[in-house]
Motif scaffolding. Structure first.
Motif, PDB file in Angstrom:
ATOM      1  N   ALA A  60      12.628   6.669   8.915  1.00 51.19           N
ATOM      2  CA  ALA A  60      11.609   7.530   9.440  1.00 51.19           C
ATOM      3  C   ALA A  60      10.631   8.341   8.636  1.00 51.19           C
ATOM      4  O   ALA A  60       9.632   8.169   9.004  1.00 51.19           O
ATOM      5  N   ILE A  61      11.071   8.779   7.383  1.00 48.53           N
ATOM      6  CA  ILE A  61      10.396   9.403   6.570  1.00 48.53           C
ATOM      7  C   ILE A  61       9.417   8.574   6.069  1.00 48.53           C
ATOM      8  O   ILE A  61       8.190   8.782   5.839  1.00 48.53           O
ATOM      9  N   GLY A  62       9.795   7.316   5.472  1.00 45.03           N
ATOM     10  CA  GLY A  62       8.912   6.249   4.914  1.00 45.03           C
ATOM     11  C   GLY A  62       7.926   5.884   6.057  1.00 45.03           C
ATOM     12  O   GLY A  62       6.774   5.759   5.587  1.00 45.03           O
ATOM     13  N   LEU A  63       8.135   5.798   7.289  1.00 48.36           N
ATOM     14  CA  LEU A  63       7.076   5.504   8.477  1.00 48.36           C
ATOM     15  C   LEU A  63       6.316   6.769   8.463  1.00 48.36           C
ATOM     16  O   LEU A  63       4.871   6.377   8.738  1.00 48.36           O
ATOM     17  N   GLN A  64       6.797   7.773   8.529  1.00 45.85           N
ATOM     18  CA  GLN A  64       5.959   8.836   8.902  1.00 45.85           C
ATOM     19  C   GLN A  64       4.722   9.353   7.608  1.00 45.85           C
ATOM     20  O   GLN A  64       3.775   9.733   7.743  1.00 45.85           O
ATOM     21  N   LEU A  65       5.356   9.078   6.456  1.00 46.08           N
ATOM     22  CA  LEU A  65       4.382   9.067   5.405  1.00 46.08           C
ATOM     23  C   LEU A  65       3.140   8.294   5.326  1.00 46.08           C
ATOM     24  O   LEU A  65       2.089   8.753   5.099  1.00 46.08           O
ATOM     25  N   SER A  66       3.397   7.061   5.807  1.00 45.22           N
ATOM     26  CA  SER A  66       1.994   6.146   6.260  1.00 45.22           C
ATOM     27  C   SER A  66       1.419   6.827   7.418  1.00 45.22           C
ATOM     28  O   SER A  66       0.112   6.533   7.553  1.00 45.22           O
ATOM     29  N   LEU A  67       2.096   7.073   8.438  1.00 48.47           N
ATOM     30  CA  LEU A  67       1.244   7.398   9.961  1.00 48.47           C
ATOM     31  C   LEU A  67       0.683   8.705   9.793  1.00 48.47           C
ATOM     32  O   LEU A  67      -0.198   9.084  10.278  1.00 48.47           O
ATOM     33  N   LEU A  68       1.473   9.736   8.992  1.00 44.54           N
ATOM     34  CA  LEU A  68       1.173  11.209   9.380  1.00 44.54           C
ATOM     35  C   LEU A  68       0.143  11.667   8.184  1.00 44.54           C
ATOM     36  O   LEU A  68      -0.440  12.665   8.295  1.00 44.54           O
ATOM     37  N   TRP A  69       0.294  11.117   7.004  1.00 45.41           N
ATOM     38  CA  TRP A  69      -0.247  11.328   5.614  1.00 45.41           C
ATOM     39  C   TRP A  69      -0.845  10.240   4.993  1.00 45.41           C
ATOM     40  O   TRP A  69      -0.670   9.896   3.928  1.00 45.41           O
ATOM     41  N   PRO A  70      -1.805   9.802   5.715  1.00 43.39           N
ATOM     42  CA  PRO A  70      -2.461   8.589   5.246  1.00 43.39           C
ATOM     43  C   PRO A  70      -3.454   8.833   4.212  1.00 43.39           C
ATOM     44  O   PRO A  70      -3.715   8.001   3.047  1.00 43.39           O
ATOM     45  N   SER A  71      -4.301   9.930   4.139  1.00 46.56           N
ATOM     46  CA  SER A  71      -5.033  10.242   3.286  1.00 46.56           C
ATOM     47  C   SER A  71      -4.435  10.609   1.685  1.00 46.56           C
ATOM     48  O   SER A  71      -4.563  10.121   0.639  1.00 46.56           O
ATOM     49  N   PHE A  72      -2.945  11.157   2.075  1.00 46.35           N
ATOM     50  CA  PHE A  72      -2.394  11.464   0.770  1.00 46.35           C
ATOM     51  C   PHE A  72      -1.867  10.452   0.130  1.00 46.35           C
ATOM     52  O   PHE A  72      -2.046   9.787  -0.953  1.00 46.35           O
ATOM     53  N   MET A  73      -1.448   9.212   0.845  1.00 48.33           N
ATOM     54  CA  MET A  73      -0.987   7.948   0.466  1.00 48.33           C
ATOM     55  C   MET A  73      -1.767   7.265  -0.139  1.00 48.33           C
ATOM     56  O   MET A  73      -1.562   6.549  -1.224  1.00 48.33           O
ATOM     57  N   LYS A  74      -3.106   7.344   0.406  1.00 45.74           N
ATOM     58  CA  LYS A  74      -4.360   6.519  -0.358  1.00 45.74           C
ATOM     59  C   LYS A  74      -4.477   6.968  -1.567  1.00 45.74           C
ATOM     60  O   LYS A  74      -5.008   6.447  -2.582  1.00 45.74           O
ATOM     61  N   VAL A  75      -4.521   8.397  -1.721  1.00 46.94           N
ATOM     62  CA  VAL A  75      -4.611   9.073  -3.067  1.00 46.94           C
ATOM     63  C   VAL A  75      -3.860   8.816  -4.154  1.00 46.94           C
ATOM     64  O   VAL A  75      -3.783   8.566  -5.087  1.00 46.94           O
ATOM     65  N   ALA A  76      -2.658   9.315  -3.515  1.00 45.26           N
ATOM     66  CA  ALA A  76      -1.569   9.197  -4.367  1.00 45.26           C
ATOM     67  C   ALA A  76      -0.466   7.933  -4.472  1.00 45.26           C
ATOM     68  O   ALA A  76       0.536   7.804  -5.377  1.00 45.26           O
TER      69      ALA A  76
END
Length: 451
Positions: free
Chosen positions: A76-92
């Motif tokens: 669930a955490i892995g899923l939420q990183l992509s769904l809830l924090w897309p701009s963060f994942m794009k940058v970092a």
């Protein structure tokens, strides 16, 4: 919607916080219990003591249930990183891709050998052969915690990257793993997980003894777990001191907010308790002279940066002081329990397993240890605010702008309630219907040497 005004950032924070708060329970058990299983089995083999071998066997059974729940919440955490924090994942994402991958690899490494370990009980003439099957489980569980904490350390102190106009360039993935926050964060996560699990297993034995089940098995289990907890407590105190020095150098705003330290000064006191007024006056607090300077830099005359020298829009919420105080009060209670156990073990060994107040204290220490983990995590994450990636990206910039995060919050909350209740019910039935002394009698285990 839960509220009339829909705020995706707020709901993203709530859902991520809920998931991590639930997951950290099972993640902590997943990291700490394998080490305790290994200690029990190793002592059992060295002493030829079937009681310790049975400890390892029984603890491993319960461990499997917590691993299963941890898989769900970790996913669930892995899923939420992509769904809830897309701009963060794009940058970092490019910077932390390697530790995220290695964390997954470490888990599968652990899971494979856990299956082998569980299947091969009593299948080897040399008992050490079976013990060696457990070592990859211990390494894999701790490695999993190591790599995911590396990601969090990068968020607190980005390294291995160059930032140009708010964008990350010239990425060194391995450099990113060597964040200044990494040594203290990783060591603190590992040691506190070992500590918490030692107290949890000790509480189970203390509960049995308190209920009049005075079998030597429970006495041995209590001695092993409480001595382990005492060692881990000492280690965590040393790491806590190093963590304070890290904050002073790399996140002075978090340290200042934690201690309500407003004016940059030397000989800074450490504040315990108290209430902060609207004009930043501290009432009813206890000030320990020089202590904050010593915590921050190891010297009583060292200068500690105050909040007045931090931009207002980069100041963490000041209520983290209450979190930190509450966390340290839990630690103090655990220290008292551990010292009382060691003192009785040294001076009046005959009373250490029958003193009801001590046994109650050990039982209380287990939830306090887990609450310390929870409060410490909240303190660490809230104390980093307003940044999701310290100095580079604010939390509000990293969150999704999509609809229906509030609906996801409800769905996942219900999922965690079901998972939590199911895990508790299964574990309770598993051990209530198969007590250690009954299994000892069924296996014909006798003796087992001294306590």
């Amino acid at each position: 919607m839960l509220l009339a005004s829909y705020d995706p950032v707020m709901y993203s924070r709530m859902l991520t916080g809920l998931t991590l708060a639930f997951h950290i329970i099972f993640a902590t058990i997943g990291v700490g219990v394998p080490l305790m299983i290994a200690l029990a089995e190793w002592i059992g083999i060295r002493r030829n003591d079937e009681h310790y071998l049975l400890m390892a066997r029984r603890w491993a059974r319960g461990f499997v249930i917590t691993v299963a729940v941890g898989v769900v919440t970790g996913t669930a955490i892995g899923l939420q990183l992509s769904l809830l924090w897309p701009s963060f994942m794009k940058v970092a994402g490019q910077s932390i891709a390697i530790p995220l991958f290695l964390e997954t690899f470490a888990f599968f490494f652990e899971a494979i050998f856990l299956g082998i370990y569980l299947y091969t009980w009593d299948r080897f003439k040399n008992k050490m052969t079976h013990f060696w099957m457990l070592i990859p489980v211990v390494i894999g569980s701790s490695a999993s915690a190591f790599f995911i904490t590396v990601v969090n350390a990068f968020m607190n102190a980005p390294a291995g990257v160059t930032v140009v106009d708010g964008k990350i360039t010239d990425i060194s993935p391995f450099g990113a793993m060597l964040s200044p926050a990494m040594p203290t964060k990783v060591s603190h996560v590992l040691i506190t997980a070992y500590l918490t699990c030692a107290f949890i297993l000790a509480a189970i034995s203390a509960w049995s003894l308190l209920k009049g089940r005075n079998h030597v098995y429970y006495k041995k289990a209590l001695k092993l777990t409480m001595i382990s907890a005492s060692v881990f407590l000492l280690s965590s105190a040393i790491i806590g001191d190093l963590s304070g020095k890290y904050l002073a150098n790399y996140q002075p705003e978090k340290l200042a907010a934690m201690e309500w330290h407003f004016e940059t000064s030397k000989q800074a006191p450490l504040v315990l308790g108290g209430i902060l007024t609207d004009d930043n006056e501290i009432k009813y607090g206890i000030k320990i002279p020089y202590a904050l300077s010593i915590l921050a830099h190891g010297l009583p005359n060292a200068e500690v940066t105050g909040l007045n020298d931090i931009p207002a829009d980069e100041t963490p919420p000041l209520w983290i002081h209450y979190l930190f105080d509450l966390k340290m009060s839990f630690v103090a209670m655990m220290v008292v329990v551990a010292l009382a156990f060691l003192l009785l073990l040294w001076r009046k060994r005959s009373l250490v397993y029958s003193n009801k107040w001590l046994l109650r204290g050990i039982i209380l220490a287990a939830p306090l240890a887990m609450l310390t983990i929870e409060h410490g995590w909240i303190f660490a994450e809230v104390g980093r605010q307003p940044w999701i990636l310290h100095g580079i990206m604010r939390t509000t910039e990293g969150a999704t702008v999509s609809d229906h995060v509030d609906t996801m919050l409800i769905v996942f909350a219900l999922l965690y309630i079901v998972l939590g209740l199911t895990a508790v019910r299964v574990l309770t039935r598993m051990f209530r219907n198969n007590r250690a002394e009954d299994e000892i009698a069924a296996r014909g285990i006798e003796g087992g040497g001294k306590q």
